[in-house]
Design a protein around this motif. Structure first.
Motif, PDB file in Angstrom:
ATOM      1  N   ILE A  81       0.820  -1.212   0.000  1.00 39.87           N
ATOM      2  CA  ILE A  81       0.000   0.000   0.000  1.00 39.87           C
ATOM      3  C   ILE A  81       0.856   1.265   0.000  1.00 39.87           C
ATOM      4  O   ILE A  81       1.966   1.292   0.525  1.00 39.87           O
ATOM      5  CB  ILE A  81      -0.985   0.042   1.195  1.00 39.87           C
ATOM      6  CG1 ILE A  81      -0.241   0.193   2.526  1.00 39.87           C
ATOM      7  CG2 ILE A  81      -1.883  -1.177   1.198  1.00 39.87           C
ATOM      8  CD1 ILE A  81      -1.152   0.542   3.677  1.00 39.87           C
ATOM      9  N   ASP A  82       0.302   2.275  -0.620  1.00 37.28           N
ATOM     10  CA  ASP A  82       0.804   3.649  -0.560  1.00 37.28           C
ATOM     11  C   ASP A  82      -0.433   4.534  -0.461  1.00 37.28           C
ATOM     12  O   ASP A  82      -0.791   5.250  -1.393  1.00 37.28           O
ATOM     13  CB  ASP A  82       1.647   3.985  -1.794  1.00 37.28           C
ATOM     14  CG  ASP A  82       2.328   5.346  -1.686  1.00 37.28           C
ATOM     15  OD1 ASP A  82       2.136   6.041  -0.661  1.00 37.28           O
ATOM     16  OD2 ASP A  82       3.042   5.722  -2.636  1.00 37.28           O
ATOM     17  N   ASP A  83      -1.122   4.407   0.669  1.00 35.67           N
ATOM     18  CA  ASP A  83      -2.393   5.098   0.885  1.00 35.67           C
ATOM     19  C   ASP A  83      -2.175   6.561   1.256  1.00 35.67           C
ATOM     20  O   ASP A  83      -1.153   6.921   1.843  1.00 35.67           O
ATOM     21  CB  ASP A  83      -3.187   4.409   2.004  1.00 35.67           C
ATOM     22  CG  ASP A  83      -3.717   3.046   1.589  1.00 35.67           C
ATOM     23  OD1 ASP A  83      -3.843   2.787   0.381  1.00 35.67           O
ATOM     24  OD2 ASP A  83      -4.012   2.233   2.487  1.00 35.67           O
ATOM     25  N   ILE A  84      -3.165   7.367   0.958  1.00 37.90           N
ATOM     26  CA  ILE A  84      -3.111   8.793   1.259  1.00 37.90           C
ATOM     27  C   ILE A  84      -3.729   9.041   2.634  1.00 37.90           C
ATOM     28  O   ILE A  84      -4.759   8.461   2.981  1.00 37.90           O
ATOM     29  CB  ILE A  84      -3.871   9.593   0.177  1.00 37.90           C
ATOM     30  CG1 ILE A  84      -3.160   9.424  -1.172  1.00 37.90           C
ATOM     31  CG2 ILE A  84      -3.983  11.061   0.546  1.00 37.90           C
ATOM     32  CD1 ILE A  84      -3.950   9.953  -2.347  1.00 37.90           C
ATOM     33  N   LEU A  85      -3.087   9.918   3.414  1.00 37.94           N
ATOM     34  CA  LEU A  85      -3.630  10.376   4.695  1.00 37.94           C
ATOM     35  C   LEU A  85      -4.139  11.796   4.488  1.00 37.94           C
ATOM     36  O   LEU A  85      -3.439  12.637   3.928  1.00 37.94           O
ATOM     37  CB  LEU A  85      -2.559  10.371   5.780  1.00 37.94           C
ATOM     38  CG  LEU A  85      -1.854   9.048   6.055  1.00 37.94           C
ATOM     39  CD1 LEU A  85      -0.797   9.224   7.141  1.00 37.94           C
ATOM     40  CD2 LEU A  85      -2.854   7.970   6.451  1.00 37.94           C
ATOM     41  N   LYS A  86      -5.353  12.058   4.978  1.00 42.89           N
ATOM     42  CA  LYS A  86      -5.952  13.395   4.845  1.00 42.89           C
ATOM     43  C   LYS A  86      -6.490  13.850   6.194  1.00 42.89           C
ATOM     44  O   LYS A  86      -6.730  13.040   7.083  1.00 42.89           O
ATOM     45  CB  LYS A  86      -7.073  13.386   3.809  1.00 42.89           C
ATOM     46  CG  LYS A  86      -6.584  13.092   2.396  1.00 42.89           C
ATOM     47  CD  LYS A  86      -7.704  13.256   1.384  1.00 42.89           C
ATOM     48  CE  LYS A  86      -7.187  13.051  -0.029  1.00 42.89           C
ATOM     49  NZ  LYS A  86      -8.205  13.410  -1.027  1.00 42.89           N
ATOM     50  N   ASP A  87      -6.713  15.161   6.307  1.00 42.55           N
ATOM     51  CA  ASP A  87      -7.226  15.713   7.563  1.00 42.55           C
ATOM     52  C   ASP A  87      -8.739  15.614   7.692  1.00 42.55           C
ATOM     53  O   ASP A  87      -9.301  15.986   8.709  1.00 42.55           O
ATOM     54  CB  ASP A  87      -6.744  17.150   7.776  1.00 42.55           C
ATOM     55  CG  ASP A  87      -7.292  18.135   6.755  1.00 42.55           C
ATOM     56  OD1 ASP A  87      -8.014  17.725   5.822  1.00 42.55           O
ATOM     57  OD2 ASP A  87      -6.993  19.340   6.890  1.00 42.55           O
ATOM     58  N   ILE A  96      -2.081  15.110   4.262  1.00 44.74           N
ATOM     59  CA  ILE A  96      -1.106  15.366   5.330  1.00 44.74           C
ATOM     60  C   ILE A  96       0.020  14.335   5.368  1.00 44.74           C
ATOM     61  O   ILE A  96       0.954  14.467   6.149  1.00 44.74           O
ATOM     62  CB  ILE A  96      -1.794  15.433   6.711  1.00 44.74           C
ATOM     63  CG1 ILE A  96      -2.485  14.106   7.034  1.00 44.74           C
ATOM     64  CG2 ILE A  96      -2.777  16.595   6.766  1.00 44.74           C
ATOM     65  CD1 ILE A  96      -2.883  13.961   8.483  1.00 44.74           C
ATOM     66  N   GLY A  97      -0.085  13.298   4.529  1.00 43.38           N
ATOM     67  CA  GLY A  97       0.960  12.281   4.518  1.00 43.38           C
ATOM     68  C   GLY A  97       0.538  11.054   3.750  1.00 43.38           C
ATOM     69  O   GLY A  97      -0.386  11.089   2.931  1.00 43.38           O
ATOM     70  N   ASN A  98       1.235   9.945   4.031  1.00 47.00           N
ATOM     71  CA  ASN A  98       0.911   8.688   3.370  1.00 47.00           C
ATOM     72  C   ASN A  98       1.181   7.521   4.313  1.00 47.00           C
ATOM     73  O   ASN A  98       1.928   7.646   5.271  1.00 47.00           O
ATOM     74  CB  ASN A  98       1.681   8.521   2.061  1.00 47.00           C
ATOM     75  CG  ASN A  98       3.167   8.722   2.261  1.00 47.00           C
ATOM     76  OD1 ASN A  98       3.751   8.176   3.185  1.00 47.00           O
ATOM     77  ND2 ASN A  98       3.782   9.512   1.416  1.00 47.00           N
ATOM     78  N   ALA A  99       0.537   6.422   4.003  1.00 44.13           N
ATOM     79  CA  ALA A  99       0.720   5.181   4.770  1.00 44.13           C
ATOM     80  C   ALA A  99       1.296   4.159   3.807  1.00 44.13           C
ATOM     81  O   ALA A  99       0.644   3.780   2.836  1.00 44.13           O
ATOM     82  CB  ALA A  99      -0.613   4.704   5.341  1.00 44.13           C
TER      83      ALA A  99
END
Length: 191
Positions: A81-87, A96-99
């Motif tokens: 995975i290269d998931d997106i992190l959002k607020d 705001i980042g990635n997982a």
């Protein structure tokens, strides 16, 4: 020439065995007076997309047999995975980042369970360049569920803690999900 070097080489070999260097695998333990423990609470949303032209989770391996109920993530399937992190949970929320990491589908029953190994890296704000590491069992059908924070980098050095996760959105047909993460992290900062 060889006969003149023989005594010299003999002397070098003898001195090498006499003057052995002793090295311990540890250094003396001392109290850490330059670090202060801190508790940080994080709240963000993870977008895990298995469908479409640009999925953020892709299957990299699977079992040779079919076991258990049919699902978007069948038992024995391994995903990178290269998931997106959002607020926020909306598609236009601020990134705001990635997982980045792996998850393995590890249940044969209809209570879908994953084993997660993921680095949650933050790319903006106070924690830019820092991350928390989650390595835990993730019983997807439970809400809320608790995951273990087992480490970190940057401002989250020596992190430990837990993440309370709720499913905000799940498409059971294609596996796309938006997950609500509330994380409590115990870590140390330089004083």
């Amino acid at each position: 020439m060889v006969s003149r070097l023989t005594p010299f080489l003999g002397l070098v070999l003898c001195s090498a065995t006499i003057n052995q260097v002793h090295c311990d695998y540890y250094s003396k333990s001392v109290p850490s007076s330059h670090r202060k423990e801190k508790v940080t609470h994080l709240h963000f949303y993870l977008f895990d997309i298995l469908s479409g032209k640009k999925p953020t989770a892709v299957e990299v391996a699977h079992a040779n047999v079919t076991v258990g109920p049919k699902s978007a993530t069948p038992f024995g399937s391994l995903y990178a995975i290269d998931d997106i992190l959002k607020d926020g949970p909306e598609t236009d929320s601020k990134v705001i980042g990635n997982a980045r990491g792996l998850y393995l589908s590890s249940s044969m029953d209809n209570k879908m369970t994953l084993v997660l190994y993921v680095d949650f890296g933050f790319t903006i704000g106070k924690f830019n360049g820092s991350s928390i590491i989650v390595f835990s069992r993730n019983p997807v059908t439970e809400s809320p569920r608790e995951l273990a924070v087992v480490g970190g980098r940057g401002k989250f050095k020596m992190a430990r803690g837990f993440a309370e996760v709720k499913t905000h959105y799940l498409n059971v047909t294609n596996g796309d999900a938006i997950l609500d993460y509330k994380v409590t992290v115990f870590h140390y900062e330089e004083v």
